[in-house]
Structure formats: C-alpha cells, structure tokens
Scaffold this motif. Structure first.
Motif, mmCIF file in Angstrom:
data_model
loop_
_atom_site.group_PDB
_atom_site.id
_atom_site.type_symbol
_atom_site.label_atom_id
_atom_site.label_comp_id
_atom_site.label_asym_id
_atom_site.label_seq_id
_atom_site.Cartn_x
_atom_site.Cartn_y
_atom_site.Cartn_z
ATOM 1 N N ARG A 150 1.695 11.755 0.104
ATOM 2 C CA ARG A 150 3.031 11.975 0.661
ATOM 3 C C ARG A 150 4.125 11.234 -0.115
ATOM 4 O O ARG A 150 5.305 11.332 0.213
ATOM 5 C CB ARG A 150 3.059 11.530 2.130
ATOM 6 C CG ARG A 150 2.184 12.368 3.040
ATOM 7 C CD ARG A 150 2.307 11.924 4.480
ATOM 8 N NE ARG A 150 1.759 10.579 4.685
ATOM 9 C CZ ARG A 150 1.863 9.897 5.816
ATOM 10 N NH1 ARG A 150 2.531 10.410 6.838
ATOM 11 N NH2 ARG A 150 1.321 8.694 5.930
ATOM 12 N N ASN A 151 3.679 10.486 -1.143
ATOM 13 C CA ASN A 151 4.621 9.717 -1.977
ATOM 14 C C ASN A 151 5.489 8.793 -1.120
ATOM 15 O O ASN A 151 6.717 8.750 -1.253
ATOM 16 C CB ASN A 151 5.498 10.654 -2.819
ATOM 17 C CG ASN A 151 6.241 9.898 -3.912
ATOM 18 O OD1 ASN A 151 5.750 8.888 -4.421
ATOM 19 N ND2 ASN A 151 7.424 10.370 -4.282
ATOM 20 N N THR A 152 4.822 8.061 -0.223
ATOM 21 C CA THR A 152 5.532 7.119 0.646
ATOM 22 C C THR A 152 4.872 5.745 0.553
ATOM 23 O O THR A 152 3.711 5.615 0.145
ATOM 24 C CB THR A 152 5.508 7.584 2.111
ATOM 25 O OG1 THR A 152 4.138 7.716 2.542
ATOM 26 C CG2 THR A 152 6.230 8.909 2.279
ATOM 27 N N THR A 153 5.614 4.730 0.938
ATOM 28 C CA THR A 153 5.086 3.373 0.992
ATOM 29 C C THR A 153 4.679 3.067 2.422
ATOM 30 O O THR A 153 5.511 3.079 3.331
ATOM 31 C CB THR A 153 6.136 2.354 0.519
ATOM 32 O OG1 THR A 153 6.482 2.645 -0.842
ATOM 33 C CG2 THR A 153 5.590 0.936 0.601
ATOM 34 N N LEU A 154 3.400 2.813 2.633
ATOM 35 C CA LEU A 154 2.882 2.507 3.961
ATOM 36 C C LEU A 154 3.089 1.041 4.323
ATOM 37 O O LEU A 154 3.277 0.706 5.494
ATOM 38 C CB LEU A 154 1.393 2.845 4.034
ATOM 39 C CG LEU A 154 1.000 4.293 3.731
ATOM 40 C CD1 LEU A 154 -0.509 4.438 3.742
ATOM 41 C CD2 LEU A 154 1.641 5.247 4.724
ATOM 42 N N ARG A 186 0.840 -1.200 0.000
ATOM 43 C CA ARG A 186 0.000 0.000 0.000
ATOM 44 C C ARG A 186 0.874 1.250 0.000
ATOM 45 O O ARG A 186 1.854 1.335 0.744
ATOM 46 C CB ARG A 186 -0.938 0.026 1.210
ATOM 47 C CG ARG A 186 -1.939 1.185 1.096
ATOM 48 C CD ARG A 186 -3.015 1.145 2.139
ATOM 49 N NE ARG A 186 -3.904 2.276 1.928
ATOM 50 C CZ ARG A 186 -4.547 2.899 2.886
ATOM 51 N NH1 ARG A 186 -4.410 2.508 4.140
ATOM 52 N NH2 ARG A 186 -5.336 3.913 2.625
ATOM 53 N N HIS A 187 0.500 2.219 -0.842
ATOM 54 C CA HIS A 187 1.236 3.478 -0.963
ATOM 55 C C HIS A 187 0.362 4.643 -0.523
ATOM 56 O O HIS A 187 -0.878 4.563 -0.547
ATOM 57 C CB HIS A 187 1.682 3.707 -2.409
ATOM 58 C CG HIS A 187 2.519 2.611 -2.981
ATOM 59 N ND1 HIS A 187 3.809 2.361 -2.571
ATOM 60 C CD2 HIS A 187 2.232 1.673 -3.930
ATOM 61 C CE1 HIS A 187 4.290 1.330 -3.239
ATOM 62 N NE2 HIS A 187 3.347 0.892 -4.066
ATOM 63 N N ASP A 188 0.991 5.728 -0.135
ATOM 64 C CA ASP A 188 0.312 6.994 0.138
ATOM 65 C C ASP A 188 0.699 7.955 -0.979
ATOM 66 O O ASP A 188 1.799 8.513 -0.976
ATOM 67 C CB ASP A 188 0.743 7.549 1.494
ATOM 68 C CG ASP A 188 0.022 8.846 1.851
ATOM 69 O OD1 ASP A 188 -0.589 9.464 0.952
ATOM 70 O OD2 ASP A 188 0.071 9.248 3.022
ATOM 71 N N VAL A 198 -2.188 -0.321 9.336
ATOM 72 C CA VAL A 198 -2.368 -0.378 7.880
ATOM 73 C C VAL A 198 -2.503 -1.834 7.438
ATOM 74 O O VAL A 198 -3.390 -2.195 6.658
ATOM 75 C CB VAL A 198 -1.180 0.297 7.154
ATOM 76 C CG1 VAL A 198 -1.256 0.056 5.647
ATOM 77 C CG2 VAL A 198 -1.169 1.796 7.438
ATOM 78 N N ASP A 224 -9.528 -1.131 4.066
ATOM 79 C CA ASP A 224 -8.807 -0.166 3.247
ATOM 80 C C ASP A 224 -8.275 -0.876 2.007
ATOM 81 O O ASP A 224 -7.881 -2.048 2.088
ATOM 82 C CB ASP A 224 -7.631 0.450 4.010
ATOM 83 C CG ASP A 224 -8.086 1.311 5.184
ATOM 84 O OD1 ASP A 224 -9.210 1.841 5.123
ATOM 85 O OD2 ASP A 224 -7.319 1.449 6.152
ATOM 86 N N ASP A 274 -2.671 -1.470 -2.984
ATOM 87 C CA ASP A 274 -2.247 -1.147 -4.341
ATOM 88 C C ASP A 274 -1.782 -2.372 -5.117
ATOM 89 O O ASP A 274 -1.785 -2.370 -6.345
ATOM 90 C CB ASP A 274 -1.127 -0.102 -4.299
ATOM 91 C CG ASP A 274 -1.619 1.221 -3.728
ATOM 92 O OD1 ASP A 274 -2.390 1.907 -4.414
ATOM 93 O OD2 ASP A 274 -1.252 1.551 -2.590
#
Length: 226
Positions: free
Chosen positions: A22-26, A17-19, A52, A61, A64
């Motif tokens: 914020r262009n981050t990997t959760l 899963r990505h955000d 998460v 949720d 990706d």
C-alpha cells in the motif's frame, strides 16, 4: 557508571515498518524505553499501529529499520528464543491445543527453551484461583472454554514460566466486562507476586481500562507513538 538495575529492559531506537503493497508507513521511527516496574498502556484508534508496534517488540513481525535492545544489548538471531522466554506476547484471541486446560499448560515444557523448567500443577491451580477459577478448571476441555476462560488459560500458560515482560495486545477486546476484570486481576497478581524487574505494555481500545492497567499512558496515532 550505569548498573544492570539502571539498564532498561527494552529500548527501541528509530523502529520503523512500512507496507510496500500500500506504500504506507505502519510505524514511524519510534524510540521507546521500558524499565523494570513500569506498567505502560497504549491507546489509539483502530489501524493506528498499536499492534504493529507490539508485534515488533515481540519479534513476531520484521521491521524495516531501527534496533531493539534487551537489557542494553541488541538481540542476535541465536538469542531470539531466550528473548521470547523473557518477553511474552499475549494475543487477543489465544490459540488453544486439543485436550484439557492442563494439556495446554504443560505444552511449553515440551519446548527446548524450557527444558530446565517443570510443570507445577499446584502453582497453576493458584493462578487459576487468582482469576476466580477452581482447580477443576485445569480438567476442562479446551474446546468447551468460553472466550474469557480461554484467555485465562493462555495467560496462565505464559505466567507459569516467569517472563519479565508481558506484551498484552488487546487481550480483553472480545470479552465481556466481568471476564476482562478477571484478566486484569491475574496480571495485577503477577506484578504483586514478583519484583521490580517485571514490566508490561497493555494495548487497549478502552481508555478506562488503560487507566486501570497502566501507570504510564501513551497514544498511538497514524503510526506515531507519543
């Protein structure tokens, strides 16, 4: 040749899963297996991805990439309600309806997925006693419950419909030690009263609690489960 008994309850493959904001990997690609009878505890710092991961397993949720299998099969869209009946998510702060505790416990039986089940006051009264509460606990107003009592009610609401898996997302994080032990006792009783197919994943910020509630210890660090 594998049998149903050999098949994990839950298997994830490369769950990610990505955000995008914020262009981050959760959650980095995570492969995980939960078999019947297992009690898993996941610890890690705040923001590491514990919740998460748990919310992804609960199908609350989107992810990706990756696959979640239930008993060896991918979960189709039409099978989500049935999956959520078998795999129950317990939040840190439970949502309670207006009315009494019993009103809250009766609520699931108004849903289509539980149309084959019936509310059993004697059974939920026994569950309440397992958590140190008398039968009159069922008559209390939800608005008058302490945090610990609300969490007990929320857990009973789930346990009464016989899930196979509990996903416990820091359910005692906001409770005092005595209330936390009551929740632990109720989950332990659920295991003792069931069979080998039951399993749990308990996310905790407390290493001592994790040792009490989990026979298998995992750590989440920066979105990586190990």
């Amino acid at each position: 040749m594998s049998t149903l008994a050999d098949t994990p309850l839950i298997r994830t493959t490369a769950l990610t899963r990505h955000d995008p904001v914020r262009n981050t990997t959760l959650l980095h690609p995570s492969t995980f297996i939960l078999s019947g009878g297992q009690r898993v505890a996941i610890t890690g710092p705040s923001g590491s991805g514990k919740s998460v991961f748990l919310r992804a397993l609960a199908l609350l949720d989107p992810v990706d990439d990756g696959v979640i299998q239930w008993r060896g099969r991918a979960i189709a869209r039409g099978g989500i309600p049935a999956y959520r009946r078998r795999v129950a998510y317990i939040a840190q702060r439970p949502a309670m309806l207006d009315g009494s505790v019993e009103d809250n416990l009766r609520y699931p039986f108004s849903l289509k997925v539980y149309r084959d089940a019936r509310f059993d006051r004697e059974r939920v009264g026994e569950l309440a006693r397992r958590a140190g509460r008398d039968t009159d606990f069922l008559d209390k107003r939800a608005s008058e419950l302490s945090g610990g009592e609300a969490q007990i009610a929320a857990l009973i609401r789930v346990l009464q419909v016989d899930p196979d898996v509990l996903l416990l997302d820091e359910p005692t994080a906001s409770l005092d030690p005595a209330a936390a032990l009551e929740i632990e006792a109720l989950v332990s009783a659920w295991f003792d009263d069931g069979h080998g197919e039951r399993a749990s994943i308990w996310v905790s910020h407390d290493p001592a609690q994790a040792k009490r509630v989990g026979e298998r210890q995992l750590v989440m660090t920066a979105g990586t489960l190990s």
